[in-house]
Design a protein around this motif. Structure first.
Motif, PDB file in Angstrom:
ATOM      1  N   GLY A  90       0.711  -1.202  -0.101  1.00 45.93           N
ATOM      2  CA  GLY A  90      -0.230   0.103   0.075  1.00 45.93           C
ATOM      3  C   GLY A  90       0.743   1.334   0.067  1.00 45.93           C
ATOM      4  N   LEU A  91       1.742   1.234   0.900  1.00 52.62           N
ATOM      5  CA  LEU A  91       2.663   2.344   0.878  1.00 52.62           C
ATOM      6  C   LEU A  91       3.522   2.636  -0.284  1.00 52.62           C
ATOM      7  CD1 LEU A  91       3.608   4.811   2.582  1.00 52.62           C
ATOM      8  CD2 LEU A  91       5.232   3.565   3.500  1.00 52.62           C
ATOM      9  N   GLU A  93       2.605   1.648  -3.229  1.00 53.86           N
ATOM     10  CA  GLU A  93       1.801   2.315  -4.402  1.00 53.86           C
ATOM     11  C   GLU A  93       1.678   3.659  -4.259  1.00 53.86           C
ATOM     12  OE1 GLU A  93      -2.778   1.499  -4.851  1.00 53.86           O
ATOM     13  OE2 GLU A  93      -1.812  -0.449  -4.862  1.00 53.86           O
ATOM     14  N   PHE A  94       1.671   4.323  -3.064  1.00 55.92           N
ATOM     15  CA  PHE A  94       1.369   5.611  -2.834  1.00 55.92           C
ATOM     16  C   PHE A  94       2.741   6.337  -3.160  1.00 55.92           C
ATOM     17  CE2 PHE A  94       2.017   9.253   0.389  1.00 55.92           C
ATOM     18  CZ  PHE A  94       1.217  10.009  -0.339  1.00 55.92           C
ATOM     19  N   ALA A  99       1.743  11.596  -6.935  1.00 58.71           N
ATOM     20  CA  ALA A  99       1.974  12.494  -5.645  1.00 58.71           C
ATOM     21  C   ALA A  99       3.328  12.499  -5.363  1.00 58.71           C
ATOM     22  CB  ALA A  99       1.168  11.657  -4.598  1.00 58.71           C
ATOM     23  N   SER A 173       4.275  17.441  -2.990  1.00 60.22           N
ATOM     24  CA  SER A 173       3.122  16.822  -2.444  1.00 60.22           C
ATOM     25  C   SER A 173       3.335  16.717  -0.883  1.00 60.22           C
ATOM     26  CB  SER A 173       2.891  15.477  -3.081  1.00 60.22           C
ATOM     27  OG  SER A 173       1.506  15.176  -3.060  1.00 60.22           O
ATOM     28  N   GLY A 174       2.248  17.006  -0.004  1.00 59.83           N
ATOM     29  CA  GLY A 174       2.297  16.742   1.511  1.00 59.83           C
ATOM     30  C   GLY A 174       3.233  17.616   2.200  1.00 59.83           C
ATOM     31  N   TYR A 175       4.056  18.558   1.431  1.00 60.77           N
ATOM     32  CA  TYR A 175       4.732  19.551   2.272  1.00 60.77           C
ATOM     33  C   TYR A 175       3.919  20.657   2.560  1.00 60.77           C
ATOM     34  CZ  TYR A 175       8.331  23.133   3.256  1.00 60.77           C
ATOM     35  OH  TYR A 175       8.936  24.061   3.850  1.00 60.77           O
ATOM     36  N   ILE A 177       3.730  18.843   5.776  1.00 60.38           N
ATOM     37  CA  ILE A 177       3.509  17.692   6.706  1.00 60.38           C
ATOM     38  C   ILE A 177       4.651  16.880   6.497  1.00 60.38           C
ATOM     39  CG2 ILE A 177       2.171  15.744   7.444  1.00 60.38           C
ATOM     40  CD1 ILE A 177      -0.227  17.654   7.079  1.00 60.38           C
ATOM     41  N   ILE A 178       4.802  16.290   5.171  1.00 55.95           N
ATOM     42  CA  ILE A 178       6.294  15.604   4.680  1.00 55.95           C
ATOM     43  C   ILE A 178       7.115  16.493   4.520  1.00 55.95           C
ATOM     44  CG2 ILE A 178       7.263  13.708   3.106  1.00 55.95           C
ATOM     45  CD1 ILE A 178       3.987  13.050   2.618  1.00 55.95           C
TER      46      ILE A 178
ATOM     47  N   ALA B  43       5.054   1.933   7.391  1.00 57.18           N
ATOM     48  CA  ALA B  43       4.366   1.206   6.575  1.00 57.18           C
ATOM     49  C   ALA B  43       3.119   0.297   7.409  1.00 57.18           C
ATOM     50  CB  ALA B  43       5.149   0.113   5.893  1.00 57.18           C
ATOM     51  N   PHE B  46       0.516   3.063   8.029  1.00 58.44           N
ATOM     52  CA  PHE B  46       0.007   3.403   6.839  1.00 58.44           C
ATOM     53  C   PHE B  46      -1.148   2.616   6.430  1.00 58.44           C
ATOM     54  CE2 PHE B  46      -0.603   3.471   2.278  1.00 58.44           C
ATOM     55  CZ  PHE B  46      -0.658   4.579   1.872  1.00 58.44           C
ATOM     56  N   ASP B  47      -0.754   1.284   6.497  1.00 59.84           N
ATOM     57  CA  ASP B  47      -1.714   0.117   6.127  1.00 59.84           C
ATOM     58  C   ASP B  47      -2.839   0.289   7.151  1.00 59.84           C
ATOM     59  OD1 ASP B  47      -0.169  -0.539   4.045  1.00 59.84           O
ATOM     60  OD2 ASP B  47       0.680  -2.418   4.985  1.00 59.84           O
ATOM     61  N   GLN B  50      -5.332   2.895   6.501  1.00 62.55           N
ATOM     62  CA  GLN B  50      -6.123   2.520   5.177  1.00 62.55           C
ATOM     63  C   GLN B  50      -7.299   1.505   5.670  1.00 62.55           C
ATOM     64  OE1 GLN B  50      -5.154   4.696   3.059  1.00 62.55           O
ATOM     65  NE2 GLN B  50      -3.567   5.025   4.154  1.00 62.55           N
ATOM     66  N   ILE B 115      -3.366  17.189   3.336  1.00 58.36           N
ATOM     67  CA  ILE B 115      -2.461  17.713   2.168  1.00 58.36           C
ATOM     68  C   ILE B 115      -1.628  16.536   1.822  1.00 58.36           C
ATOM     69  CG2 ILE B 115      -2.294  20.208   2.737  1.00 58.36           C
ATOM     70  CD1 ILE B 115       0.629  19.636   3.701  1.00 58.36           C
ATOM     71  N   ILE B 116      -1.712  15.240   2.487  1.00 59.55           N
ATOM     72  CA  ILE B 116      -1.180  14.079   2.084  1.00 59.55           C
ATOM     73  C   ILE B 116      -1.995  13.420   0.917  1.00 59.55           C
ATOM     74  CG2 ILE B 116       0.095  12.174   2.668  1.00 59.55           C
ATOM     75  CD1 ILE B 116       0.656  13.376   5.197  1.00 59.55           C
ATOM     76  N   PRO B 117      -1.900  13.459  -0.284  1.00 61.13           N
ATOM     77  CA  PRO B 117      -3.021  13.055  -1.115  1.00 61.13           C
ATOM     78  C   PRO B 117      -3.154  11.606  -1.392  1.00 61.13           C
ATOM     79  CG  PRO B 117      -1.157  13.872  -2.362  1.00 61.13           C
ATOM     80  CD  PRO B 117      -0.623  13.964  -1.041  1.00 61.13           C
ATOM     81  N   VAL B 118      -3.242  10.760  -0.151  1.00 67.10           N
ATOM     82  CA  VAL B 118      -3.775   9.322  -0.214  1.00 67.10           C
ATOM     83  C   VAL B 118      -5.060   9.016  -0.705  1.00 67.10           C
ATOM     84  CG1 VAL B 118      -3.452   7.289   1.194  1.00 67.10           C
ATOM     85  CG2 VAL B 118      -1.708   9.148   1.469  1.00 67.10           C
ATOM     86  N   PRO B 119      -5.259   8.486  -1.655  1.00 68.72           N
ATOM     87  CA  PRO B 119      -6.499   8.349  -1.868  1.00 68.72           C
ATOM     88  C   PRO B 119      -7.455   7.341  -0.896  1.00 68.72           C
ATOM     89  CG  PRO B 119      -5.175   7.230  -3.504  1.00 68.72           C
ATOM     90  CD  PRO B 119      -4.279   7.945  -2.634  1.00 68.72           C
ATOM     91  N   ARG B 124      -8.948  -1.494  -0.734  1.00 69.53           N
ATOM     92  CA  ARG B 124      -7.912  -1.483  -1.919  1.00 69.53           C
ATOM     93  C   ARG B 124      -9.054  -1.960  -3.271  1.00 69.53           C
ATOM     94  NH1 ARG B 124      -2.167  -3.570  -1.337  1.00 69.53           N
ATOM     95  NH2 ARG B 124      -1.781  -1.939  -3.174  1.00 69.53           N
TER      96      ARG B 124
END
Lengths: 193, 187
Positions: A90-91, A93-94, A99, A173-175, A177-178, B43, B46-47, B50, B115-119, B124
């Motif tokens: 998942g990570l 893929e991101f 992004a 992207s994400g700045y 925060i990232i 990771a 993050f998972d 989701q 602002i973190i564009p995680v869909p 999934r």
């Protein structure tokens, strides 16, 4: 002229041309990267998150090393953006998505040296161009060199710790925060050809 | 006479939705606490985020079903003869519905406004659209609402469980039994 002389003369001409061509050619690799002993890692911070650590699994490096004249050395490194591994599907893929690495549109991350300067017996400063997301920016890295031998062939160990500002490459992207700083840790071993 | 129609038991649909919601909400609460406080690997965290988002939509869907089930099926008569207890029970159920709605919607707004564009991907399988555009100030507010609603649910669920146990163990009535599938009623 006997045929053997023609061959010898041709060979001499070819070798002379080879030497001249070597001066003009950008790179004539004489060392190869040992993938099993290469690690291209990165880490990045984000507010409220643990430090993200990852690495790239697919890469290719070409080294033209002149130990006597380090300034004549050249380095080319290519990393496959899709091979990023940040710890989970998942990570990954991101990170590969539009992004961040936008790996479909920009499949490789490239570094090509433009100058090499010896800074000590065991280190050099390499100036080059890093291309990320299609944006090429100069990057200077200090490289620690560790000469080794596995008996049959000479080995050169390289270690690089540096950081880049991802905003310079349009990765916004994400700045904030990232974080904008991406720390790179590259260690590799090259074998003499 | 069917059990659901005897006026003493919740309808099978309401019983099923109640326990599915309980499982989903307790999983969401546990995941929320674990992913924000216990996990130190990016990771993994993050998972879990989701999964938490996906389960949030399950909770929202179940809530809509429960409201619909409440509207079309009869509510069994309360056992308590004390007026304030009856009112408290009604208020408790309303509050649980309300805070579940607020928690899920505020979670959706938080995930959308960041602002973190995680869909937002439902397990999934497919992408759920953002409910608002990226907006750091709104994300902060929505996140605060999410936290307050979540802790409110934790308190409400604790009181709800204690009240059910009080009915079962102290009052010895069928309040808990009638929410159990095929549970035999004492009277």
């Amino acid at each position: 002229m006997p045929f053997s002389k023609i061959i010898r003369a041709s060979a001499l001409a070819a070798s002379l041309f080879g030497v001249l061509a070597a001066d003009a050619a950008p790179l004539r690799p004489n060392w190869s990267i040992d993938p099993a002993k290469t690690n291209i890692g990165f880490s990045i911070d984000a507010v409220g998150w643990p430090r993200t650590v990852g690495k790239f699994g697919q890469f290719d490096g070409k080294l033209a090393v002149d130990l006597d004249h380090p300034a004549k050395s050249q380095i080319k490194f290519r990393v496959q953006a899709n091979s990023v591994n940040a710890g989970s599907d998942g990570l990954n893929e991101f990170v590969r998505s539009t992004a961040l690495l936008n790996a479909d549109q920009f499949p490789t991350i490239d570094f090509v040296s433009t100058s090499v300067e010896k800074t000590s017996d065991r280190s050099v400063r390499v100036v080059g161009d890093l291309t990320l997301l299609g944006v090429t920016r100069p990057l200077t890295v200090d490289v620690d060199i560790n000469k080794k031998s596995d008996g049959a062939r000479a080995r050169l160990g390289f270690t690089v710790n540096t950081k880049i500002d991802r905003l310079d490459y349009g990765m916004t992207s994400g700045y904030p925060i990232i974080s904008r700083d991406v720390f790179l840790t590259i260690s590799t071993e090259a074998l003499e050809q | 006479m069917k059990p659901a129609e005897d006026g003493r038991r919740w309808s099978p649909a309401t019983i099923a939705l109640h326990w599915l919601s309980a499982l989903t909400i307790i999983s969401l609460l546990a995941l929320g606490l674990i992913m924000t406080h216990a996990i130190t690997d990016t990771a993994q965290r993050f998972d879990l985020y989701q999964v938490h988002k996906s389960l949030g939509f399950v909770a929202l869907f179940l809530l809509a079903c429960r409201v619909a089930a409440r509207m079309i099926s009869r509510t069994p008569t309360a056992f308590s003869v004390i007026a304030w207890e009856r009112r408290a029970a009604t208020a408790m159920h309303g509050a649980l519905y309300l805070f579940t709605f607020v928690a899920t919607i505020s979670g959706w707004v938080t995930a959308s406004a960041t602002i973190i564009p995680v869909p937002i991907q439902f397990f999934r399988l497919f992408t759920i659209p953002n409910i608002v555009a990226s907006n750091p100030a709104l994300e902060k507010q929505a996140s605060l609402v999410h936290t307050v609603a979540t802790w409110s649910i934790i308190v409400l669920v604790a009181v709800h469980v204690l009240a059910a146990l009080k009915h079962h163990l102290v009052d010895r009535d069928d309040t808990l039994r009638r929410m159990i599938p095929d549970g035999s009623l004492a009277r």
